[in-house]
Enzyme design. Structure first.
Site, PDB file in Angstrom:
ATOM      1  N   CYS A 278      -2.043  -0.835   7.530  1.00 54.50           N
ATOM      2  CA  CYS A 278      -1.314   0.429   7.395  1.00 54.50           C
ATOM      3  C   CYS A 278      -1.476   1.283   8.650  1.00 54.50           C
ATOM      4  O   CYS A 278      -0.546   1.982   9.045  1.00 54.50           O
ATOM      5  CB  CYS A 278      -1.767   1.176   6.144  1.00 54.50           C
ATOM      6  SG  CYS A 278      -1.171   0.394   4.620  1.00 54.50           S
TER       7      CYS A 278
ATOM      8  N   CYS B   8      -6.044   1.205   5.645  1.00 50.59           N
ATOM      9  CA  CYS B   8      -6.553  -0.081   6.118  1.00 50.59           C
ATOM     10  C   CYS B   8      -5.972  -0.337   7.511  1.00 50.59           C
ATOM     11  O   CYS B   8      -5.119   0.419   7.989  1.00 50.59           O
ATOM     12  CB  CYS B   8      -6.152  -1.203   5.151  1.00 50.59           C
ATOM     13  SG  CYS B   8      -4.379  -1.582   5.177  1.00 50.59           S
TER      14      CYS B   8
ATOM     15  N   GLU C 254       0.865   3.892   1.874  1.00 46.78           N
ATOM     16  CA  GLU C 254       1.337   4.272   3.213  1.00 46.78           C
ATOM     17  C   GLU C 254       2.538   3.429   3.626  1.00 46.78           C
ATOM     18  O   GLU C 254       3.522   3.938   4.165  1.00 46.78           O
ATOM     19  CB  GLU C 254       0.234   4.087   4.264  1.00 46.78           C
ATOM     20  CG  GLU C 254      -1.062   4.783   3.953  1.00 46.78           C
ATOM     21  CD  GLU C 254      -2.075   3.886   3.259  1.00 46.78           C
ATOM     22  OE1 GLU C 254      -3.249   3.919   3.650  1.00 46.78           O
ATOM     23  OE2 GLU C 254      -1.699   3.151   2.323  1.00 46.78           O
TER      24      GLU C 254
ATOM     25  N   HIS D  66       0.839  -1.188   0.000  1.00 39.93           N
ATOM     26  CA  HIS D  66       0.000   0.000   0.000  1.00 39.93           C
ATOM     27  C   HIS D  66       0.881   1.248   0.000  1.00 39.93           C
ATOM     28  O   HIS D  66       2.048   1.207   0.402  1.00 39.93           O
ATOM     29  CB  HIS D  66      -0.915  -0.001   1.215  1.00 39.93           C
ATOM     30  CG  HIS D  66      -1.984  -1.044   1.138  1.00 39.93           C
ATOM     31  ND1 HIS D  66      -3.016  -1.110   2.042  1.00 39.93           N
ATOM     32  CD2 HIS D  66      -2.194  -2.057   0.258  1.00 39.93           C
ATOM     33  CE1 HIS D  66      -3.812  -2.110   1.722  1.00 39.93           C
ATOM     34  NE2 HIS D  66      -3.322  -2.711   0.648  1.00 39.93           N
TER      35      HIS D  66
END
Length: 150
Positions: A103, A100, A74, A72
């Site tokens: 993260c 999410c 992040e 992801h």
């Protein structure tokens, strides 16, 4: 809104727009996400969703399902910091989609104190975990007028 709050909001909108542009670097077809880590008005890291270094730049399988090893935005921004001399302690993370839960754990451990996102993700467990950790979470869509604090 005070003058200082207006200045911060305008700055937040700029960083969110920059994160949107950064998301365009992603090779993912289903969703492109961008992230910036900002501290003392300086961008100290950036990331977008994609495969790990050295892997093919294909995020989805033949059934259009995201491959399990795709990182992801992040996570890419935070792990990039680990290879630099910068510290994310007290920083703000600007991300195009709400984080999410996985993260969110990284954000907490990285010492990030504020998260600004511009698109709602279908799950809110990441946002709830960040709030539980007393991290300020804000939804700001530069296409709208007023910020929403959660």
């Amino acid at each position: 809104m005070t003058e200082e709050e207006k200045k911060q909001y305008n700055l937040d909108c700029r960083y969110v727009r920059m994160a949107r542009i950064w998301a365009e670097n992603s090779y993912c077809k289903r969703r492109q996400v961008g992230a910036l880590v900002v501290k003392n008005k300086a961008i100290i890291s950036d990331g977008y969703n994609g495969t790990p270094s050295g892997f093919e730049n294909i995020c989805e399988d033949e059934n259009n399902v995201t491959k399990p090893y795709v990182l992801h935005a992040e996570a890419n921004a935070i792990t990039k910091l680990a290879r630099s001399h910068n510290s994310s302690d007290g920083a703000t993370l600007y991300v195009t989609a709400s984080p999410c839960i996985e993260c969110a754990k990284l954000i907490i451990q990285a010492g990030i104190r504020r998260v600004v996102y511009s698109e709602h993700y279908r799950l809110e467990d990441g946002i709830k975990l960040l709030q539980r950790a007393n991290i300020k979470v804000e939804y700001i869509n530069p296409d709208e007028h007023e910020p929403t604090t959660l």
